[in-house]
Write an enzyme that holds these catalytic residues in place. Structure first.
Site, short mmCIF file in Angstrom:
data_model
loop_
_atom_site.label_atom_id
_atom_site.label_comp_id
_atom_site.label_asym_id
_atom_site.label_seq_id
_atom_site.Cartn_x
_atom_site.Cartn_y
_atom_site.Cartn_z
N ASP A 107 7.21 -11.23 -4.33
CA ASP A 107 6.57 -11.92 -5.60
C ASP A 107 6.49 -11.34 -6.81
O ASP A 107 6.59 -11.78 -7.85
CB ASP A 107 5.16 -12.65 -5.20
CG ASP A 107 4.14 -11.48 -4.70
OD1 ASP A 107 4.61 -10.28 -4.48
OD2 ASP A 107 2.96 -11.70 -4.93
N TYR A 130 7.60 -0.97 -9.31
CA TYR A 130 7.97 -1.62 -7.84
C TYR A 130 8.86 -2.61 -7.95
O TYR A 130 9.71 -2.89 -7.27
CB TYR A 130 6.62 -1.82 -7.12
CG TYR A 130 6.75 -2.53 -5.91
CD1 TYR A 130 7.28 -1.93 -4.84
CD2 TYR A 130 6.10 -3.74 -5.72
CE1 TYR A 130 7.38 -2.70 -3.62
CE2 TYR A 130 6.04 -4.57 -4.79
CZ TYR A 130 6.75 -4.16 -3.71
OH TYR A 130 6.96 -4.87 -2.37
N1 LIG Z 1 2.87 -5.81 1.73
C1 LIG Z 1 2.79 -6.87 0.91
O1 LIG Z 1 1.94 -7.23 0.63
C2 LIG Z 1 4.26 -7.12 0.53
C3 LIG Z 1 4.45 -8.34 -0.05
C4 LIG Z 1 5.67 -8.93 -0.65
C5 LIG Z 1 6.66 -8.05 -0.09
N2 LIG Z 1 6.81 -7.16 0.56
C6 LIG Z 1 7.92 -6.59 0.91
O2 LIG Z 1 7.89 -6.55 2.54
C7 LIG Z 1 8.67 -5.75 3.03
C8 LIG Z 1 7.81 -4.91 4.39
O3 LIG Z 1 6.49 -4.34 3.43
P1 LIG Z 1 5.44 -3.53 4.44
O4 LIG Z 1 4.21 -4.20 4.14
O5 LIG Z 1 5.74 -3.56 5.87
O6 LIG Z 1 5.68 -2.21 4.01
P2 LIG Z 1 5.23 -0.75 4.81
O7 LIG Z 1 4.12 -1.21 5.42
O8 LIG Z 1 4.82 0.11 3.44
O9 LIG Z 1 6.51 -0.37 5.28
C9 LIG Z 1 7.68 0.23 4.99
C10 LIG Z 1 8.16 1.03 5.85
O10 LIG Z 1 9.45 1.48 5.39
C11 LIG Z 1 9.65 2.85 5.63
N3 LIG Z 1 10.47 3.58 4.72
C12 LIG Z 1 10.07 4.15 3.26
N4 LIG Z 1 11.37 4.63 2.96
C13 LIG Z 1 12.44 4.49 3.75
C14 LIG Z 1 13.74 5.06 4.07
N5 LIG Z 1 14.18 5.68 2.97
N6 LIG Z 1 14.40 4.74 5.07
C15 LIG Z 1 13.82 3.81 6.12
N7 LIG Z 1 12.30 3.65 6.13
C16 LIG Z 1 11.71 3.92 5.02
C17 LIG Z 1 8.08 3.47 5.51
O11 LIG Z 1 8.15 4.72 6.05
P3 LIG Z 1 7.17 5.99 5.75
O12 LIG Z 1 5.71 5.03 5.49
O13 LIG Z 1 7.41 6.88 6.44
O14 LIG Z 1 7.21 6.10 4.31
C18 LIG Z 1 7.41 2.31 6.00
O15 LIG Z 1 7.35 2.49 7.65
C19 LIG Z 1 9.03 -4.85 1.92
O16 LIG Z 1 10.42 -4.74 1.51
C20 LIG Z 1 8.08 -5.06 0.77
O17 LIG Z 1 8.64 -4.91 -0.39
C21 LIG Z 1 5.49 -6.54 1.03
#
Ligand SMILES: NC(=O)c1ccc[n+]([C@@H]2O[C@H](COP(=O)([O-])OP(=O)(O)OC[C@H]3O[C@@H](n4cnc5c(N)ncnc54)[C@H](OP(=O)(O)O)[C@@H]3O)[C@@H](O)[C@H]2O)c1
Length: 288
Positions: A107, A130
Site C-alpha cells: 500500500d 521504501y
Molecule cells: N509487513 C507489512 O506490514 C507489509 C505490508 C504491505 C506489504 N508488505 C510486503 O509483504 C512482503 C513480506 O513482508 P514481511 O512482513 O514478511 O517482511 P519481513 O518479515 O521483513 O520478511 C522479509 C524477508 O526477506 C528476507 N530478505 C531480505 N533481503 C533478502 C535478499 N536479498 N534475499 C533473500 N531474502 C531477503 C529477510 O531476511 P533477513 O531478515 O535476514 O534480512 C526476511 O526474512 C514484502 O514484500 C513486503 O514489502 C508487508
C-alpha cells in the site's frame, strides 16, 4: 506430478506463514522449496540464475524484501538493491526458465491523499524510500514479464516475525500507558489470509495475470487497531490517540492506505475476511 513452488525470504513474516500452512497438509498438490537470504540472495543475479537453472520451478512466491520503512530513508541503496533489483533478478530468471512469479507489494506505493480506497488503476506516488523501492520493483517486473502476479497488500500481521499486533502485545505487558496515531487509516491483513489467496491462485491454475490489491475488509486507524488488540487480548492499559505530527518518524506514511480488493475477489472468486477474524487467532497463539 506436483507443482513446484519456490519461496524466497522464508525467514520473514510471510515466508513463515507459507511454511506453517504447508505443514498443515492442505496443499498436497504443491511441492515447496523454502529459501532464505542465506541460501538464495535475490539481489545476487548470478546466484539466482544458477539456482533457477538447477531446479525446475513452476511458481516463485517472492516473500523476500527490505521492509525497514524508517531505516530505508538512510539505506536507500540497500532498499532498492533488494526491492527493485532483487525483483528484477527474479523476473529475469522467471522469464528465462518459464516460471510464474508471484510478487508481493505494498500500500505504501500510494501517497495517501485519496479519500476512498485505492484501486489498481490509481496512480502510485510513494512518499518514502521504501514505497519508491517497492514501486520500482513492480515496474521492473512489469517491464520484463507477462506471466506475473503482483499483489499489493497492507498492514500485515500474524503470529510470526515483527508486526504491529505483536509489538502492542509486548508493550501492553511492559507499559501502563501508550500513545498511538489516529490519523493514518488502513486495512490490517492477516498474513494467513493473503497466503491462502496466493496458494489458491496457484492451485486454481487461473492465469489472469496482472496487478492486484488484497487486504482484509474494513478500514481503521493504528489507534483503533491497538484498541482492538488490547480488547481481544484483555490487556488493561491507558491508550491515548495522537496525531502523526506529534509522532515524527524518519519516513512519512500515507494518511490513507486502504486498498480496494474487488478485482482479485472477482478474478479468483474469493471472499475476503474481516480484519478482525485473524486477530483472535494471532492473540491466542501469542499466549500459547
Ligand atoms: N509487513 C507489512 O506490514 C507489509 C505490508 C504491505 C506489504 N508488505 C510486503 O509483504 C512482503 C513480506 O513482508 P514481511 O512482513 O514478511 O517482511 P519481513 O518479515 O521483513 O520478511 C522479509 C524477508 O526477506 C528476507 N530478505 C531480505 N533481503 C533478502 C535478499 N536479498 N534475499 C533473500 N531474502 C531477503 C529477510 O531476511 P533477513 O531478515 O535476514 O534480512 C526476511 O526474512 C514484502 O514484500 C513486503 O514489502 C508487508
Amino acid at each position: 506430478m506436483k507443482t513446484e513452488v519456490l519461496i524466497t525470504g522464508s525467514n520473514g513474516q510471510l515466508g513463515k506463514t507459507v511454511f506453517a500452512l504447508h505443514q498443515g497438509n492442505n496443499y498436497k498438490a504443491l511441492n515447496f522449496t523454502f529459501t532464505t537470504k542465506a541460501t538464495l540472495d535475490i539481489s545476487n543475479q548470478e546466484q539466482v540464475d544458477r539456482y533457477f537453472q538447477s531446479n525446475n520451478f513452476n511458481y516463485c512466491i517472492n516473500c523476500a524484501a527490505y521492509t525497514a520503512v524508517d531505516r530505508a530513508e538512510e539505506e536507500k541503496e540497500e532498499a532498492f538493491l533488494i526491492n527493485a533489483i532483487g525483483a528484477r533478478n527474479l523476473a529475469e530468471v522467471c522469464k528465462k526458465y518459464g516460471v510464474i512469479l508471484i510478487h508481493i507489494s505494498t500500500d505504501f506505493v500510494f501517497d495517501g491523499s485519496k479519500k476512498e480506497p485505492y484501486s489498481e488503476t490509481d496512480i502510485p506516488n510513494p512518499i518514502n524510500v521504501y514505497g519508491a523501492s517497492k514501486l520500482q520493483g513492480e515496474r521492473n517486473i512489469q517491464s520484463i514479464l507477462e506471466n506475473y502476479f503482483i499483489i499489493r497488500t497492507s498492514w500485515l500481521y500474524s503470529e510470526f516475525g515483527n508486526n504491529f499486533v505483536k509489538t502492542m502485545l509486548r508493550l501492553g505487558a511492559e507499559k501502563e500507558e501508550l500513545h498511538v496515531v489516529n490519523d493514518q487509516i488502513g486495512s490490517p491483513t492477516y498474513a494467513q489470509d493473503l497466503v491462502e489467496v496466493v496458494l489458491e491462485i496457484i492451485i486454481s491454475g487461473n492465469k489472469k495475470f496482472g496487478l492486484y490489491h488484497f487486504s482484509n475488509k474494513g478500514a481503521i486507524s493504528w489507534f483503533e487497531f491497538a484498541q482492538a488488540v488490547f480488547k481481544f487480548g484483555q490487556i488493561s492499559i491507558k491508550l491515548n490517540s495522537i496525531q502523526t505530527k506529534n509522532y515524527p518518524t524518519p519516513a512519512r506514511r500515507p494518511k490513507n492506505s486502504v486498498l480496494e480488493s474487488s478485482k482479485i475477489e472477482t478474478a479468483f472468486k474469493i471472499t475476503t475476511a474481516d480484519w478482525k477474524n485473524g486477530l483472535h487467532q494471532v492473540i491466542a497463539k501469542y499466549y500459547e
